[in-house]
Motif scaffolding. Structure first.
Motif, PDB file in Angstrom:
ATOM      1  N   THR A   2     -17.832  58.245  11.681  1.00 46.98           N
ATOM      2  CA  THR A   2     -18.033  58.114  10.065  1.00 46.98           C
ATOM      3  C   THR A   2     -16.845  57.147   9.842  1.00 46.98           C
ATOM      4  OG1 THR A   2     -18.923  60.320  10.216  1.00 46.98           O
ATOM      5  CG2 THR A   2     -17.915  59.455   8.014  1.00 46.98           C
ATOM      6  N   TYR A   3     -17.254  56.506   8.711  1.00 46.00           N
ATOM      7  CA  TYR A   3     -16.199  55.395   8.176  1.00 46.00           C
ATOM      8  C   TYR A   3     -16.139  55.454   6.701  1.00 46.00           C
ATOM      9  CZ  TYR A   3     -16.774  53.279  12.700  1.00 46.00           C
ATOM     10  OH  TYR A   3     -16.698  52.821  13.998  1.00 46.00           O
ATOM     11  N   VAL A   7     -19.764  49.839  -0.350  1.00 47.74           N
ATOM     12  CA  VAL A   7     -20.532  48.968   0.161  1.00 47.74           C
ATOM     13  C   VAL A   7     -21.290  48.072  -1.250  1.00 47.74           C
ATOM     14  CG1 VAL A   7     -23.154  49.334   0.888  1.00 47.74           C
ATOM     15  CG2 VAL A   7     -21.544  50.599   1.933  1.00 47.74           C
ATOM     16  N   ARG A  18     -19.194  56.868   2.242  1.00 46.53           N
ATOM     17  CA  ARG A  18     -19.151  57.179   3.494  1.00 46.53           C
ATOM     18  C   ARG A  18     -20.401  56.739   4.214  1.00 46.53           C
ATOM     19  NH1 ARG A  18     -20.398  62.362   3.467  1.00 46.53           N
ATOM     20  NH2 ARG A  18     -22.464  62.235   4.606  1.00 46.53           N
ATOM     21  N   LEU A  19     -20.151  56.163   5.341  1.00 49.65           N
ATOM     22  CA  LEU A  19     -21.048  55.696   6.387  1.00 49.65           C
ATOM     23  C   LEU A  19     -21.103  56.339   7.576  1.00 49.65           C
ATOM     24  CD1 LEU A  19     -22.051  51.897   6.481  1.00 49.65           C
ATOM     25  CD2 LEU A  19     -21.283  53.329   8.993  1.00 49.65           C
ATOM     26  N   ASP A  20     -22.189  56.820   8.250  1.00 50.39           N
ATOM     27  CA  ASP A  20     -22.272  57.601   9.252  1.00 50.39           C
ATOM     28  C   ASP A  20     -23.215  56.505  10.276  1.00 50.39           C
ATOM     29  OD1 ASP A  20     -20.653  60.015   8.686  1.00 50.39           O
ATOM     30  OD2 ASP A  20     -22.657  60.143   7.465  1.00 50.39           O
ATOM     31  N   LEU A  26     -28.154  53.736  10.167  1.00 53.07           N
ATOM     32  CA  LEU A  26     -26.967  54.100   9.366  1.00 53.07           C
ATOM     33  C   LEU A  26     -27.265  54.719   8.307  1.00 53.07           C
ATOM     34  CD1 LEU A  26     -26.068  50.178   8.836  1.00 53.07           C
ATOM     35  CD2 LEU A  26     -24.637  51.907  10.137  1.00 53.07           C
ATOM     36  N   PHE A  28     -26.035  56.490   4.639  1.00 54.01           N
ATOM     37  CA  PHE A  28     -24.902  56.310   3.384  1.00 54.01           C
ATOM     38  C   PHE A  28     -24.645  57.390   2.669  1.00 54.01           C
ATOM     39  CE2 PHE A  28     -26.747  52.306   4.666  1.00 54.01           C
ATOM     40  CZ  PHE A  28     -25.541  51.557   4.799  1.00 54.01           C
ATOM     41  N   SER A  29     -23.419  57.755   2.155  1.00 54.14           N
ATOM     42  CA  SER A  29     -23.253  59.167   1.492  1.00 54.14           C
ATOM     43  C   SER A  29     -24.286  59.243   0.101  1.00 54.14           C
ATOM     44  CB  SER A  29     -21.876  59.095   1.004  1.00 54.14           C
ATOM     45  OG  SER A  29     -21.461  57.863   0.266  1.00 54.14           O
ATOM     46  N   ARG A  33     -30.618  55.360   4.001  1.00 49.83           N
ATOM     47  CA  ARG A  33     -30.519  54.926   5.485  1.00 49.83           C
ATOM     48  C   ARG A  33     -30.996  53.545   5.897  1.00 49.83           C
ATOM     49  NH1 ARG A  33     -29.585  59.197   8.388  1.00 49.83           N
ATOM     50  NH2 ARG A  33     -29.917  61.366   7.454  1.00 49.83           N
ATOM     51  N   ILE A  66     -20.300  45.413   3.617  1.00 49.56           N
ATOM     52  CA  ILE A  66     -19.596  46.566   3.894  1.00 49.56           C
ATOM     53  C   ILE A  66     -18.247  46.250   4.211  1.00 49.56           C
ATOM     54  CG2 ILE A  66     -19.449  48.484   5.481  1.00 49.56           C
ATOM     55  CD1 ILE A  66     -22.249  48.334   6.083  1.00 49.56           C
ATOM     56  N   SER A  68     -14.228  47.891   4.722  1.00 53.76           N
ATOM     57  CA  SER A  68     -13.687  48.962   5.071  1.00 53.76           C
ATOM     58  C   SER A  68     -12.496  49.565   4.402  1.00 53.76           C
ATOM     59  CB  SER A  68     -13.450  48.934   6.779  1.00 53.76           C
ATOM     60  OG  SER A  68     -12.431  50.176   7.255  1.00 53.76           O
TER      61      SER A  68
END
Length: 90
Positions: A2-3, A7, A18-20, A26, A28-29, A33, A66, A68
């Motif tokens: 998770t990051y 975006v 959040r990105l999982d 991928l 996204f929160s 996807r 994206i 970080s």
């Protein structure tokens, strides 16, 4: 993995979230996807304004930037994970 990211799609406004990294996509929160199989290109970009970003280009030509919130190291880690995931067969 998770990051925490910001975006933006097709040079639109950036949205923090959040990105999982999941097995095949991928996540996204906001609930959207992006499947690894739908990625045409992945590259790091630096612009004169704004933080460095990982750019994802879909097969349809859409671009997603994206950035970080965890720093440049996390961005490079994410890039490596995506390149590896994209190369795997589902």
């Amino acid at each position: 993995m998770t990051y925490a990211v910001v975006v933006s799609a097709d040079d639109g406004p950036g949205l923090a979230g959040r990105l999982d990294l999941e097995a095949d996509s991928l996540a996204f929160s906001d609930g959207s996807r992006l499947r690894y199989a739908d990625l045409r290109d992945i590259y790091l970009e630096r612009r004169s304004a704004g933080p460095p970003a990982l750019v994802l280009q879909s097969c349809s030509g859409d671009h997603m930037r994206i950035a970080s919130l965890e720093g440049l190291g996390a961005l490079h880690e994410l890039a490596e994970e995506l390149v590896e995931a994209r190369g795997k067969k589902a």
